[in-house]
Design an enzyme around this catalytic site. Structure first.
Site, PDB file in Angstrom:
ATOM      1  CD  GLU A 199      -3.226  -1.068   1.881  1.00  0.00           C
ATOM      2  OE1 GLU A 199      -3.544   0.006   2.408  1.00  0.00           O
ATOM      3  OE2 GLU A 199      -3.816  -2.133   2.075  1.00  0.00           O
TER       4      GLU A 199
HETATM    5  C1  LIG Z   1       2.118  -9.805   1.146  1.00  0.00           C
HETATM    6  C2  LIG Z   1       1.829  -8.910  -0.005  1.00  0.00           C
HETATM    7  C3  LIG Z   1       0.521  -8.565  -0.296  1.00  0.00           C
HETATM    8  C4  LIG Z   1       0.255  -7.752  -1.403  1.00  0.00           C
HETATM    9  N1  LIG Z   1      -1.058  -7.497  -1.746  1.00  0.00           N
HETATM   10  C5  LIG Z   1      -1.300  -6.855  -2.906  1.00  0.00           C
HETATM   11  C6  LIG Z   1      -2.635  -6.725  -3.408  1.00  0.00           C
HETATM   12  O1  LIG Z   1      -3.602  -7.158  -2.777  1.00  0.00           O
HETATM   13  N2  LIG Z   1      -2.818  -6.130  -4.611  1.00  0.00           N
HETATM   14  C7  LIG Z   1      -1.791  -5.630  -5.336  1.00  0.00           C
HETATM   15  O2  LIG Z   1      -2.020  -5.091  -6.407  1.00  0.00           O
HETATM   16  N3  LIG Z   1      -0.515  -5.699  -4.884  1.00  0.00           N
HETATM   17  C8  LIG Z   1      -0.259  -6.316  -3.707  1.00  0.00           C
HETATM   18  N4  LIG Z   1       1.028  -6.430  -3.248  1.00  0.00           N
HETATM   19  C9  LIG Z   1       2.091  -5.767  -3.978  1.00  0.00           C
HETATM   20  C10 LIG Z   1       2.692  -4.599  -3.203  1.00  0.00           C
HETATM   21  O3  LIG Z   1       1.822  -3.525  -3.200  1.00  0.00           O
HETATM   22  C11 LIG Z   1       4.043  -4.317  -3.865  1.00  0.00           C
HETATM   23  O4  LIG Z   1       4.944  -5.253  -3.319  1.00  0.00           O
HETATM   24  C12 LIG Z   1       4.523  -2.929  -3.672  1.00  0.00           C
HETATM   25  O5  LIG Z   1       3.750  -2.062  -4.436  1.00  0.00           O
HETATM   26  C13 LIG Z   1       5.975  -2.765  -4.083  1.00  0.00           C
HETATM   27  O6  LIG Z   1       6.195  -3.316  -5.342  1.00  0.00           O
HETATM   28  P1  LIG Z   1       7.413  -4.314  -5.590  1.00  0.00           P
HETATM   29  O7  LIG Z   1       7.433  -5.275  -4.477  1.00  0.00           O
HETATM   30  O8  LIG Z   1       7.337  -4.834  -6.948  1.00  0.00           O
HETATM   31  O9  LIG Z   1       8.670  -3.391  -5.437  1.00  0.00           O
HETATM   32  P2  LIG Z   1       9.347  -2.455  -6.534  1.00  0.00           P
HETATM   33  O10 LIG Z   1       8.378  -1.443  -7.037  1.00  0.00           O
HETATM   34  O11 LIG Z   1      10.066  -3.287  -7.520  1.00  0.00           O
HETATM   35  O12 LIG Z   1      10.392  -1.705  -5.617  1.00  0.00           O
HETATM   36  C14 LIG Z   1      11.520  -2.360  -5.023  1.00  0.00           C
HETATM   37  C15 LIG Z   1      12.141  -1.398  -4.050  1.00  0.00           C
HETATM   38  O13 LIG Z   1      12.527  -0.207  -4.738  1.00  0.00           O
HETATM   39  C16 LIG Z   1      11.878   0.927  -4.189  1.00  0.00           C
HETATM   40  N5  LIG Z   1      11.541   1.846  -5.265  1.00  0.00           N
HETATM   41  C17 LIG Z   1      10.772   1.600  -6.356  1.00  0.00           C
HETATM   42  N6  LIG Z   1      10.679   2.698  -7.105  1.00  0.00           N
HETATM   43  C18 LIG Z   1      11.404   3.659  -6.503  1.00  0.00           C
HETATM   44  C19 LIG Z   1      11.696   5.018  -6.798  1.00  0.00           C
HETATM   45  N7  LIG Z   1      11.219   5.631  -7.864  1.00  0.00           N
HETATM   46  N8  LIG Z   1      12.485   5.689  -5.940  1.00  0.00           N
HETATM   47  C20 LIG Z   1      12.980   5.101  -4.823  1.00  0.00           C
HETATM   48  N9  LIG Z   1      12.736   3.835  -4.494  1.00  0.00           N
HETATM   49  C21 LIG Z   1      11.949   3.112  -5.316  1.00  0.00           C
HETATM   50  C22 LIG Z   1      10.654   0.381  -3.469  1.00  0.00           C
HETATM   51  O14 LIG Z   1      10.230   1.218  -2.422  1.00  0.00           O
HETATM   52  C23 LIG Z   1      11.184  -0.943  -2.956  1.00  0.00           C
HETATM   53  O15 LIG Z   1      11.890  -0.718  -1.771  1.00  0.00           O
HETATM   54  C24 LIG Z   1       1.313  -7.247  -2.166  1.00  0.00           C
HETATM   55  C25 LIG Z   1       2.631  -7.576  -1.853  1.00  0.00           C
HETATM   56  C26 LIG Z   1       2.891  -8.424  -0.804  1.00  0.00           C
HETATM   57  C27 LIG Z   1       4.310  -8.817  -0.547  1.00  0.00           C
END
Ligand SMILES: Cc1cc2nc3c(=O)[nH]c(=O)nc-3n(C[C@H](O)[C@H](O)[C@H](O)COP(=O)(O)OP(=O)(O)OC[C@H]3O[C@@H](n4cnc5c(N)ncnc54)[C@H](O)[C@@H]3O)c2cc1C
Length: 627
Positions: free
Chosen positions: A436
């Site tokens: 979120e």
């Molecule tokens: C248990 C769980 C439940 C979830 N439930 C849902 C759900 O119900 N529906 C849904 O749609 N998604 C869901 N998600 C997805 C969740 O919202 C994402 O994991 C989250 O948005 C981050 O995306 P990512 O993990 O791909 O990280 P990425 O976007 O790949 O980012 C990796 C890291 O880089 C950082 N980062 C990325 N971009 C930047 C930037 N521009 N500047 C600085 N730092 C940056 C991030 O903060 C993070 O630390 C869930 C994830 C988990 C693990």
């Protein structure tokens, strides 16, 4: 304001890579400004105005009464019918418990009564989240993914009357819903979305194809909200990416759960990969209009985001309870460990942060209920600050419990000790900093909003896409604004209400003073960095952190003031006063550290060095000597 064209006063995207530009333009076009003032937003402009938040809007008696029957029953169910350690061990929430929660109305807390829900306020919803967060993260996630981001909230905000009548009674009764945005290549950046919906030849249907990752609740859901790319729209002669939100019944042919995902914690999360193969959707499943999906998602999250920090209040109170008990009774080196300064300081931080999170969330929830303030910044600050404070709290609790913190509850029980589940709580809570809106993304979001008034006034001056003439005209206009605004930041401060509890006054006087310093700091950073400021993430992050701390101090002082004046039954007056004093002192320490590191830091060195780490031909030695 948007950045999707070269309108003067928008963010200059001309020096960005295509990927950066697309990501920025997409989120910019979905920004939802409410038109109302924001207390937290004003802080970044050096304005300290308590107009909307003083006296602190304590929950009105009628609202307390409306929520009490549900909250009392929920508390009872959580106390007597939930075994969180068993849920964790089994990786399953018993069906009977889900049905019990559904009968209670827990799946439709904020859904209006006319659509079969309980019709309760945001404040009562936050109080429910607090109860849930004190017991089990799986249940919090189940109910939150269902109604903070799942079908109820977007439909309440953007649904047609027909959609509301069709779906809300179902989801209010307990048919589980979910929200599917994330994909393998789409985490924080929706511009890379690959799930697509194409209009069918009949003009009445859409065909959905793609795969969504980590969709919480999807394994049990009846209907979910899916974000999909739809054909580009031409704006000012250029194609603009479109994302559209669709309601998808999980029993529609072509919808398939590919696999269940398992995590470090929240082991009973019904989270999976969902695949869509030629799923035929009727036109009336679109929520909020074609191409408005991201707006639906971001607007939903503006308030949906409050659930996590609300749950964090309950979680932190639980941590604090365990920490207080152990610190008072565990004797080492001749005294209870709570009398050793290193442990005492952790207790003090945990207690102060718990109260501050409660103050911030209750204040923001009340503003949501009053519907007359822009709460986007406040809610994001609650999420960012509350989830980080909760992580600090569980980390401190583990340290305070020592080896027993690291031991599982089942093992403690086997040895005849109290099964305190610190190990599980730590596993369950880490995700709060990621989903979120991760902490990094929250800081970017807040920085964007903090800069907004300046972009409106001076964006065009720094925008290299504008002609020299336009930039000069903009500079003259901006000069006029800053000639009046800047000197005011040096005028004597005010704004602390005279009838405020005396012990709370110094806190607010400090916020008032420091908001002006914050505004000056932001302005100086803008002048020094020009358009590059947008990319100075760590610098902006510190500015955001200072603003967030100032909001936290304000909420804490005003909350304590209101509880003192009301004659609170669970806090002594002197306890509230010392909470304010302690929290303000701690927060001032963090602000001082942020200000110091704005002046002296190693951001540039770190960044340059980190880039060499991205080159796999370098630093081979840092991979050597391990298995
Ligand atoms: C248990 C769980 C439940 C979830 N439930 C849902 C759900 O119900 N529906 C849904 O749609 N998604 C869901 N998600 C997805 C969740 O919202 C994402 O994991 C989250 O948005 C981050 O995306 P990512 O993990 O791909 O990280 P990425 O976007 O790949 O980012 C990796 C890291 O880089 C950082 N980062 C990325 N971009 C930047 C930037 N521009 N500047 C600085 N730092 C940056 C991030 O903060 C993070 O630390 C869930 C994830 C988990 C693990």
């Amino acid at each position: 304001m948007n950045t999707t064209d070269d309108t003067p006063g928008t963010i200059d995207t001309s020096k960005m890579t295509q990927g950066q530009r697309e990501a920025l333009e997409m989120t910019e076009s979905a920004r939802a400004e409410s038109g109302y003032r924001s207390f937290a937003g004003d802080l970044f402009m050096g304005r300290f105005s308590l107009d909307h938040i003083y006296p602190f809007p304590l929950q009105p008696a009628a609202d307390v009464e409306a929520g009490q029957p549900f909250l009392t029953e929920l508390e009872q169910v959580l106390k007597t019918e939930v075994d969180a350690d068993q849920i964790d061990a089994d990786g399953e929430i018993p069906d009977a418990l889900i049905e019990r929660l559904a009968r209670l109305g827990a799946f439709g807390i904020k859904i209006p009564k006319e659509y079969g829900g309980l019709g309760l306020s945001q404040t009562n919803y936050s109080r429910a989240a607090q109860l849930l967060g004190s017991v089990d993260g799986n249940l919090t996630a189940l109910l939150s993914a269902h109604q903070s981001i799942g079908v109820p909230q977007p439909l309440k905000l953007f649904g047609t009357e027909e959609q509301k009548r069709k779906y809300l009674p179902r989801v209010a009764r307990g048919e589980i819903s979910a929200f599917a945005l994330t994909e393998t290549g789409v985490g924080s950046d929706p511009a890379r979305m690959e799930t697509r919906a194409e209009p069918d030849a009949d003009g009445e249907h859409w065909i959905l194809n793609g795969e969504k990752l980590w969709c919480t609740n999807s394994l049990k859901a009846g209907v979910i909200i899916v974000m999909a790319r739809t054909p580009d729209k031409i704006v000012h002669g250029k194609p603009r990416s479109q994302i559209t939100a669709f309601l998808v019944e999980m029993n529609t042919p072509g919808v398939e759960i590919v696999t269940r995902c398992h995590f470090m914690g929240l082991r009973a999360l019904y989270n999976g990969v969902v695949r869509f193969t030629n799923v035929r959707l009727s036109r009336d499943t679109i929520v909020g209009g074609e191409g408005r999906g991201l707006k639906v998602a971001l607007t939903t999250l503006n308030t949906g985001r409050l659930t996590i920090p609300a749950a964090c209040i309950g979680f932190m109170k639980r941590c604090l309870g365990y920490s207080r008990d152990w610190s008072a009774t565990r004797v080492q080196w001749g005294s209870p460990i709570g009398q050793h300064a290193a442990i005492a300081s952790k207790l003090a931080r945990m207690a102060a942060n718990t109260f501050a999170t409660e103050a911030m969330v209750m204040l923001t929830s009340a503003l949501v209920d009053r519907k007359n303030a822009d709460i986007r910044l406040e809610a994001a600050m609650c999420k960012l600050w509350g989830s980080e404070a909760a992580w600090q709290a569980i980390d401190d609790t583990m340290q305070i419990r020592g080896g027993r913190g690291y031991e599982t509850a089942a093992s403690l029980k086997n040895r005849g000790e109290k099964p305190v589940p610190v190990e599980r709580l730590m596993r369950d809570s880490r995700i709060n900093l990621i989903f979120e809106g991760s902490s990094e993304i929250m800081r970017l979001f807040l920085a964007r909003e903090a800069l907004d008034p300046h972009l409106k006034v001076a964006g065009a001056v720094l925008d290299s896409r504008q002609s020299a003439g336009k930039r000069l005209a903009a500079a003259l206009k901006a000069g006029g604004f800053y000639a009046l605004w800047y000197p005011k930041l040096h005028l004597p401060v005010g704004g602390v209400p005279s009838d405020l509890t005396p012990a709370c006054k110094p806190a607010l006087a400090y916020v008032s003073r420091t908001s002006r310093r914050l505004a000056r700091t932001l302005f100086h950073a803008m002048v020094k960095n020009g358009p590059k400021l947008e990319r100075r993430q760590l610098l902006l992050g510190r500015i955001v952190d200072i603003g967030t701390e100032l909001f936290a101090i304000t909420a804490t002082a005003l909350y304590a003031d209101a509880l003192i004046k009301r004659g609170n039954t669970t806090h002594f007056r002197e306890d509230l006063e010392s909470l304010v004093k302690t929290f303000t002192a701690q927060s001032r320490g963090r602000i001082a550290a942020s200000l110091a590191s704005l002046a002296h830091n190693h951001d540039h060195e770190d960044y340059t060095f980190a880039q060499t780490l991205l080159d796999e031909t370098r630093h081979a030695g840092l991979r050597d000597g391990i298995v």
